[in-house]
Design a protein around this motif. Sequence first.
Motif, PDB file in Angstrom:
ATOM      1  N   SER A   1     -74.979  10.248  30.307  1.00 46.28           N
ATOM      2  CA  SER A   1     -75.332  11.610  30.710  1.00 46.28           C
ATOM      3  C   SER A   1     -75.568  11.725  32.213  1.00 46.28           C
ATOM      4  CB  SER A   1     -76.591  12.069  29.964  1.00 46.28           C
ATOM      5  OG  SER A   1     -77.715  11.307  30.374  1.00 46.28           O
TER       6      SER A   1
ATOM      7  N   ARG B   1     -68.858   7.392  32.114  1.00 47.65           N
ATOM      8  CA  ARG B   1     -68.870   8.835  32.381  1.00 47.65           C
ATOM      9  C   ARG B   1     -67.880   9.197  33.481  1.00 47.65           C
ATOM     10  NH1 ARG B   1     -72.541  13.279  32.166  1.00 47.65           N
ATOM     11  NH2 ARG B   1     -71.439  15.022  33.169  1.00 47.65           N
TER      12      ARG B   1
ATOM     13  N   ALA C   1     -64.165   8.212  31.967  1.00 39.48           N
ATOM     14  CA  ALA C   1     -63.762   8.966  30.770  1.00 39.48           C
ATOM     15  C   ALA C   1     -64.752  10.096  30.535  1.00 39.48           C
ATOM     16  CB  ALA C   1     -63.686   8.039  29.561  1.00 39.48           C
ATOM     17  N   PRO C   2     -64.775  11.094  31.419  1.00 41.76           N
ATOM     18  CA  PRO C   2     -65.792  12.151  31.348  1.00 41.76           C
ATOM     19  C   PRO C   2     -65.756  12.954  30.054  1.00 41.76           C
ATOM     20  CG  PRO C   2     -64.058  12.716  32.919  1.00 41.76           C
ATOM     21  CD  PRO C   2     -63.852  11.298  32.554  1.00 41.76           C
ATOM     22  N   ASN C   3     -64.560  13.227  29.551  1.00 37.14           N
ATOM     23  CA  ASN C   3     -64.468  14.003  28.314  1.00 37.14           C
ATOM     24  C   ASN C   3     -65.117  13.264  27.148  1.00 37.14           C
ATOM     25  OD1 ASN C   3     -63.096  16.103  29.593  1.00 37.14           O
ATOM     26  ND2 ASN C   3     -61.087  15.211  29.174  1.00 37.14           N
ATOM     27  N   PHE C   4     -64.849  11.966  27.060  1.00 37.21           N
ATOM     28  CA  PHE C   4     -65.465  11.159  25.995  1.00 37.21           C
ATOM     29  C   PHE C   4     -66.976  11.139  26.149  1.00 37.21           C
ATOM     30  CE2 PHE C   4     -67.328   6.994  25.012  1.00 37.21           C
ATOM     31  CZ  PHE C   4     -67.133   6.971  23.632  1.00 37.21           C
TER      32      PHE C   4
ATOM     33  N   LEU D   1     -68.958  13.314  27.694  1.00 39.21           N
ATOM     34  CA  LEU D   1     -69.549  14.617  27.434  1.00 39.21           C
ATOM     35  C   LEU D   1     -69.582  14.927  25.943  1.00 39.21           C
ATOM     36  CD1 LEU D   1     -67.960  16.677  30.350  1.00 39.21           C
ATOM     37  CD2 LEU D   1     -70.369  16.074  30.080  1.00 39.21           C
ATOM     38  N   ARG D   2     -68.517  14.536  25.234  1.00 38.60           N
ATOM     39  CA  ARG D   2     -68.471  14.785  23.792  1.00 38.60           C
ATOM     40  C   ARG D   2     -69.521  13.975  23.052  1.00 38.60           C
ATOM     41  NH1 ARG D   2     -62.834  14.201  24.346  1.00 38.60           N
ATOM     42  NH2 ARG D   2     -63.023  12.129  23.397  1.00 38.60           N
ATOM     43  N   SER D   3     -69.792  12.797  23.565  1.00 38.56           N
ATOM     44  CA  SER D   3     -70.635  11.877  22.805  1.00 38.56           C
ATOM     45  C   SER D   3     -72.094  11.864  23.243  1.00 38.56           C
ATOM     46  CB  SER D   3     -70.079  10.454  22.922  1.00 38.56           C
ATOM     47  OG  SER D   3     -70.051  10.023  24.263  1.00 38.56           O
ATOM     48  N   GLN D   4     -72.438  12.444  24.407  1.00 40.44           N
ATOM     49  CA  GLN D   4     -73.786  12.240  24.946  1.00 40.44           C
ATOM     50  C   GLN D   4     -74.876  12.846  24.064  1.00 40.44           C
ATOM     51  OE1 GLN D   4     -75.012  15.284  28.365  1.00 40.44           O
ATOM     52  NE2 GLN D   4     -73.137  14.209  28.907  1.00 40.44           N
TER      53      GLN D   4
END
Length: 292
Positions: free
Chosen positions: A25, A158, A161-164, A166-169
């Motif tokens: 995060s 982060r 792989a920002p999308n991963f 953000l999806r997982s945080q």
Amino acid sequence: MEASTITTVILPLSLAIIMLGMGLSLVVDDFRRVLRYPRAVTIGLANQLIVLPLFAFALVQLFQLPPELAVGFMIIAACPGGATSNLMTHLARGDAALSITLTAVTSLITVFSIPLVVNFALQHFTHVGSEFQLPVVKTIIQIALITLIPVSLGMVIRAKAPNFALRSQTTVKILSTLFLAALIVMIILKESAMIQENMLKLGPVAITLNLATMAIGFYTARFFRLNQSQTTCISIEVGVQNGTLGIIIATSILLNPALAVPPVIYSILMFFSAGAFIALMSRRYRTTATTS
């Protein structure tokens, strides 16, 4: 509380996983926020790093605790707010960005400050020689391995792989909190006799430390005219400590399970007080939103 697989293996591993989740995060801009919002960050850091240990020191002397229990409370007071405080701040409608900033900065600073505070407590309360002190360099390395390195790895993920991330945080935060709660339940079940024996003696000290420091954080933030969300955040950051790290320091680094009793008692009670505070602030937020 005896050293076991839970305290020597599962707890350090679980803390590393929780800190990895926190790293997911974080971005570099979270640290730049220190310069953008210096007043809120300074008040939060002062409460966390100075007021909390000083108040704990005064409190354990007021209650005249035995040396090992006094050192145990100084250990928990020296620990940073954990990733749990970020989730609690969010649930209480506090400033989540400020919470993340304070947790990240204090996690960095306390890697170096914990050995100083704990060694002072050992010398003051137990009057032991240097052979019983925390080895500063070794301790810094050990704490970094289970806190800073996982956080840094999470930040790298982060960034790459920002999308991963953000999806997982959110999922990771919730799972980390549930995982920590499950570990505390395991410790409670395993050490029920020890907890029952010490709860009446240490419970008043732990809850006084918790509620008083949350109140100090709240009212100092109000005094310096921070807004409601920042005030809520600082109160939680000061009151919610990384009990897992405290237990690890006592059992895995100092190899003295008796020192882990105060962090265990504090960790149990802080969830109740923080939960009540979350309910209070959420209700106040809804009332404000309705009348505005």
